[in-house]
Design an enzyme around this catalytic site. Structure first.
Site, PDB file in Angstrom:
ATOM      1  N   ARG A 123      11.542  26.927   7.811  1.00  0.00           N
ATOM      2  CA  ARG A 123      11.327  28.340   7.464  1.00  0.00           C
ATOM      3  C   ARG A 123       9.961  28.863   7.899  1.00  0.00           C
ATOM      4  NH1 ARG A 123      13.184  28.593   1.355  1.00  0.00           N
ATOM      5  NH2 ARG A 123      12.673  26.401   1.435  1.00  0.00           N
ATOM      6  N   HIS A 180      17.745  27.508   9.477  1.00  0.00           N
ATOM      7  CA  HIS A 180      17.366  28.823   8.953  1.00  0.00           C
ATOM      8  C   HIS A 180      17.344  29.888  10.045  1.00  0.00           C
ATOM      9  CE1 HIS A 180      15.839  31.724   6.265  1.00  0.00           C
ATOM     10  NE2 HIS A 180      14.797  31.937   7.023  1.00  0.00           N
ATOM     11  N   GLU A 208       3.183   2.133   2.256  1.00  0.00           N
ATOM     12  CA  GLU A 208       3.768   2.488   3.552  1.00  0.00           C
ATOM     13  C   GLU A 208       5.227   2.048   3.606  1.00  0.00           C
ATOM     14  OE1 GLU A 208       1.443   0.755   6.664  1.00  0.00           O
ATOM     15  OE2 GLU A 208      -0.227   2.158   6.384  1.00  0.00           O
ATOM     16  N   ASP A 261       0.814  -1.224   0.000  1.00  0.00           N
ATOM     17  CA  ASP A 261       0.000   0.000   0.000  1.00  0.00           C
ATOM     18  C   ASP A 261       0.848   1.274   0.000  1.00  0.00           C
ATOM     19  OD1 ASP A 261       1.072  -0.041   2.524  1.00  0.00           O
ATOM     20  OD2 ASP A 261      -0.855  -0.110   3.596  1.00  0.00           O
ATOM     21  N   LYS A 288      17.860  45.932  -3.631  1.00  0.00           N
ATOM     22  CA  LYS A 288      16.926  46.124  -4.761  1.00  0.00           C
ATOM     23  C   LYS A 288      16.530  47.584  -4.823  1.00  0.00           C
ATOM     24  CE  LYS A 288      14.685  41.642  -4.669  1.00  0.00           C
ATOM     25  NZ  LYS A 288      13.544  40.873  -4.290  1.00  0.00           N
TER      26      LYS A 288
HETATM   27  C1  R5P Z   1      15.755  33.280   3.053  1.00  0.00           C
HETATM   28  O1  R5P Z   1      15.539  33.832   4.103  1.00  0.00           O
HETATM   29  C2  R5P Z   1      16.833  32.271   2.870  1.00  0.00           C
HETATM   30  O2  R5P Z   1      18.009  32.617   3.531  1.00  0.00           O
HETATM   31  C3  R5P Z   1      17.139  32.105   1.408  1.00  0.00           C
HETATM   32  O3  R5P Z   1      17.660  33.306   0.909  1.00  0.00           O
HETATM   33  C4  R5P Z   1      15.910  31.763   0.643  1.00  0.00           C
HETATM   34  O4  R5P Z   1      15.261  30.678   1.226  1.00  0.00           O
HETATM   35  C5  R5P Z   1      16.262  31.455  -0.789  1.00  0.00           C
HETATM   36  O5  R5P Z   1      15.082  31.253  -1.481  1.00  0.00           O
HETATM   37  P1  R5P Z   1      15.035  31.287  -3.062  1.00  0.00           P
HETATM   38  O6  R5P Z   1      16.149  30.419  -3.556  1.00  0.00           O
HETATM   39  O7  R5P Z   1      13.674  30.769  -3.366  1.00  0.00           O
HETATM   40  O8  R5P Z   1      15.244  32.724  -3.523  1.00  0.00           O
END
Ligand code: R5P
Length: 282
Positions: free
Chosen positions: A86, A119, A36, A34, A181
């Protein structure tokens, strides 16, 4: 002491066993009709180092089963990559704190937990056993040094990632900055290093995770327009969601490298030495 691992962490676990001068336990992985999962672990020792990255739901279940199968041995968990880390806050009512949910599950039955460049270190507080995090900053720095670049600029993709990029950069006393940016119009955004120029020098973008690689892909094109001679990217956890690795390479980046916390063809950096050091100290 012996090392045991899930299917997704075979290479790292084998290297770890070698560094620790011990053996790795054979595990037979299978599935019931199944779907598992099932497994049978070979002979254990008094102490078992369990190595298992959680990269998806299947690897989480396999790790939970493996921890249970090691009953009777003192178990120390090495969690090189922790998916769901995250989502470490509840942003709206009704949402889970996914990192907390996973941490609680994986604390069951183990004496302690070691993570790698998690993270956010705040997640460690969700484990119900002692948990520590180690960093591969020096190892990423060593890989950059192996490229033998002249006067490289180490770039974080945003200011939140600058501290990690600076840790990596300190290995070679290289210049560090982060991308910023600037919105030129409603739909036009440009990206450039905040303080330094990328012109006439190689750039290495450093991050803990490359997931979609979106920021890095956009930044690469712009850095070449700003006359960077070469653009590389290096990260600890190479998630490469949705074909990100292919997109990055076809977008002109010279090379993309990650560690083996997630085992990939481009895993040129091993976490084994740092994990072994941490396990020996604690
Ligand atoms: C964000 O806070 C992490 O440190 C990475 O920068 C992020 O997870 C990268 O995500 P992506 O590759 O989707 O831009």
């Amino acid at each position: 002491m012996k090392v045991i691992c899930t299917e997704k962490s075979q290479i790292l676990a084998t290297q770890l066993a070698k560094v620790l001068k011990t053996t790795i336990v054979d595990v037979k992985f299978s599935r019931f009709p199944d779907g598992e999962q099932f497994l049978e672990a070979g002979a254990l020792d008094d102490e078992t180092i369990i190595v298992g990255s959680v990269v998806d739901s299947d690897s989480l279940v396999q790790l939970v089963l493996l921890i249970d199968a090691c009953e009777g041995s003192e178990k120390r968990l090495v969690l090189p990559y922790m998916a769901y880390a995250r989502q470490d806050k509840k942003f709206r009512t009704g949402e889970p704190v996914s990192a907390r949910a996973i941490a609680r599950i994986l604390s069951q039955g183990v004496a302690d937990v070691t993570t790698v460049n998690i993270h956010d270190e705040g997640v460690l507080g969700h484990f119900t056993v002692p948990a520590r995090n180690i960093s591969l900053a020096r190892d990423l720095g060593a890989w950059i040094r192996s490229l033998d670049l002249e006067n490289p600029l180490i770039l974080a993709p945003d200011d939140g990632a600058l501290a990690f990029a600076e840790d990596v950069g300190s290995f070679g006393s290289w210049d560090c900055d982060h991308l910023e940016k600037t919105r030129l119009s409603g739909d036009k955004v440009t990206m450039s290093p905040k303080k330094l120029s990328a012109a006439n020098r190689p750039v290495v973008i450093v991050d803990d995770i490359i997931s979609t690689g979106g920021t890095i892909a956009t930044a690469t094109g712009m850095l070449y327009q700003q006359e960077a001679t070469d653009v590389f990217a290096v990260c600890v956890h190479g998630v490469f969601a949705g074909g990100a690795y292919v997109r990055l390479l076809s977008g002109g980046i010279r090379d993309v490298v990650c560690s083996n916390t997630i085992e990939r063809g481009c895993s040129k950096i091993s976490a084994a030495d740092q994990i072994a050091r941490s396990l020996r100290i604690c």
